[in-house]
Design an enzyme around this catalytic site. Structure first.
Site, PDB file in Angstrom:
ATOM      1  CG  ASN A 192      -0.268  -0.094   2.512  1.00 29.55           C
ATOM      2  OD1 ASN A 192       0.463   0.815   2.887  1.00 29.55           O
ATOM      3  ND2 ASN A 192      -0.449  -1.194   3.230  1.00 29.55           N
ATOM      4  CG  ASP A 240      -7.406  -4.849   5.905  1.00 30.41           C
ATOM      5  OD1 ASP A 240      -6.913  -4.794   7.051  1.00 30.41           O
ATOM      6  OD2 ASP A 240      -7.962  -3.880   5.355  1.00 30.41           O
ATOM      7  CE  LYS A 291      10.086 -11.996 -12.726  1.00 33.63           C
ATOM      8  NZ  LYS A 291      11.005 -11.500 -13.708  1.00 33.63           N
ATOM      9  CG  PHE A 311      -3.363   6.138  13.054  1.00 33.87           C
ATOM     10  CD1 PHE A 311      -2.669   5.927  14.227  1.00 33.87           C
ATOM     11  CD2 PHE A 311      -3.246   7.365  12.423  1.00 33.87           C
ATOM     12  CE1 PHE A 311      -1.875   6.917  14.767  1.00 33.87           C
ATOM     13  CE2 PHE A 311      -2.452   8.367  12.946  1.00 33.87           C
ATOM     14  CZ  PHE A 311      -1.772   8.143  14.120  1.00 33.87           C
ATOM     15  CE  LYS A 316      -8.558   0.245  12.588  1.00 27.04           C
ATOM     16  NZ  LYS A 316      -7.678   0.770  11.564  1.00 27.04           N
ATOM     17  CE  LYS A 358     -10.567  -4.555  14.393  1.00 31.88           C
ATOM     18  NZ  LYS A 358      -9.889  -4.334  13.177  1.00 31.88           N
TER      19      LYS A 358
END
Ligand SMILES: Cc1cc2nc3c(=O)[nH]c(=O)nc-3n(C[C@H](O)[C@H](O)[C@H](O)COP(=O)(O)O)c2cc1C
Length: 397
Positions: free
Chosen positions: A215, A284, A294, A328, A342, A346
């Protein structure tokens, strides 16, 4: 900067003993009066003459040595005149001895007889460091006011890439200067004595040896938090995914690659932390299969099956025992609603929410939400400034 300060450098029988040479020479460059005390095992790894030459003072290796440089009872005289005792490298054995109240050699006797600050830089094999008995001793010493720096992750003498390396002499000197100053110039030491674990950066989930799912996270927020917490006196451990950023001085950095590695590093370092801030963008999902060779460009399309990764935050929320847990949320829509969900799922104490567009940027507009649903809004600030606002909110909890 260390003018007029007397520093005892304890050197113990770890393979990193040679790094004590650089430490002593850096302390001398800061004009400190440096006295080296070596364990018997340390003298097998590095010669006292080297350290005598670098420190400019006799090296203490024997508790029962005759009068030393005009000091009739050297261990007591040194214990009293020291401003700080730095043990670098510090073996598992010496950590255990000090925690157990043992004083059976020059170094442990001086440590026991001294009211000076103590800064310990452990260095050992990763399994030795993870040994619950070593961790118990480390925690006891921390509670008794001993400061720790490191160990850090990297290539160990035994060949593995893991935690256990002694912190860099430069970082140890910096930490000693900070401890002796009792403060950090321009900042409030309101996190002094607190242990803070921060995660930063994104993770890479391997598809094959050269490709991964990643990401855009740069790690800037997590690194800014680590620097801010360190400046405010905390003992900071930073678990970082791959990033181009340089680690802040004096912070213990553990580098990881994927969500699994981050999960392991966070859980292994969780005990004893007062505050955990999960600023990393953890994947995730990961490829269900990682190809060991490869993948070749053959068919027009390929299907990649993904499986859920371990949920680090949920595990921390379940295990939390007095630790402040901060998460976050980077959202593209329904920011507050998603962040609140969230936070309750959590078991977080605070959640920091920003727009996903802040990823990779140097600044962001953050909102800090607490358990009661109170929202603290901050205008566009640099990530370093946001870090201080987040730490202020944590301290108010
Ligand atoms: C080559 C060598 C390297 C070692 N490196 C370490 C080390 O890095 N950390 C550690 O805790 N013990 C290490 N040991 C084991 C310690 O030397 C051993 O526990 C010893 O009793 C420590 O003595 P001391 O703590 O009094 O210095 C090493 C031993 C050898 C032979």
């Amino acid at each position: 900067m260390l003018n007029g300060k007397t520093i005892i450098v304890g050197v113990t029988g770890g393979i990193a003993a040679y790094k004590a040479c650089e430490l002593v020479s850096r302390l001398k460059k800061q004009n400190a009066d440096v006295w080296v005390v070596m364990t018997r095992e340390a003298t097998k790894l590095i010669g006292p003459i080297t350290l005598r030459t670098l420190s400019g003072n006799p090296v203490v290796t024997d508790l029962f040595a005759d009068e030393l440089a005009g000091l009739p009872v050297p261990h007591i005289a040194l214990a009293q005149k020291a401003d700080i005792i730095i043990i670098a490298p510090c073996t598992a054995n010496i950590i255990g001895k000090i925690a157990g109240g043992i004083a059976d050699d020059a170094l442990t006797t001086i440590v026991m007889a001294s009211t000076a600050r103590k800064l310990i830089a452990p260095a050992m094999n990763c399994e030795m460091w993870r040994n619950p008995l070593v961790q118990k001793n480390v925690n006891e010493l921390r509670v008794a006011g001993h400061e720790f720096i490191g160990p850090e992750a990297g290539k160990l003498a035994c060949g593995v890439e893991d935690i256990g390396k002694m912190s860099k002499p430069r970082a140890i000197v910096k930490q000693a200067i900070k401890l002796l100053a009792g403060d950090v110039e321009g900042s409030t030491p309101d996190l002094h004595g607190k242990r803070v674990l921060i995660t930063a950066g994104g993770t890479r989930e391997a598809i094959d040896p050269v490709r991964f799912i990643g990401n855009r996270s740069s790690g800037k927020m997590g690194y800014a938090l680590a620097e801010a917490a360190q400046k405010r006196g905390a003992d900071v451990t930073l678990v970082s995914g791959p990033t181009a950023l340089a680690a802040p001085d004096g912070v213990t950095v553990i580098k990881v690659e994927d969500a699994k590695g981050m999960h392991e590093a966070v859980l292994a370092n969780r005990p004893g932390q007062n505050i955990i801030i999960m600023a990393a963008a953890v994947a995730d999902y990961r490829p269900t299969i990682t190809y060991w060779q490869k993948l070749k460009k053959e068919s027009d399309t390929i299907k990649l099956e993904l499986s859920k990764t371990v949920d680090i935050l949920a595990d921390l929320g379940r295990l939390k025992n007095g630790t402040r847990l901060i998460g976050f949320a980077a959202e593209t829509n329904d920011h507050i609603e998603n962040a609140k969900t969230k936070m309750s799922e959590k078991n977080l104490d605070l959640i920091v929410v920003n727009d996903a567009s802040a990823i990779e940027q140097d600044s962001s507009e953050i909102k800090i939400i607490d358990k009661q649903g109170k929202i603290e809004e901050h205008p566009e600030l640099s990530k370093r400034e946001s870090a201080d606002r987040i730490l202020d909110a944590v301290l108010r909890l």
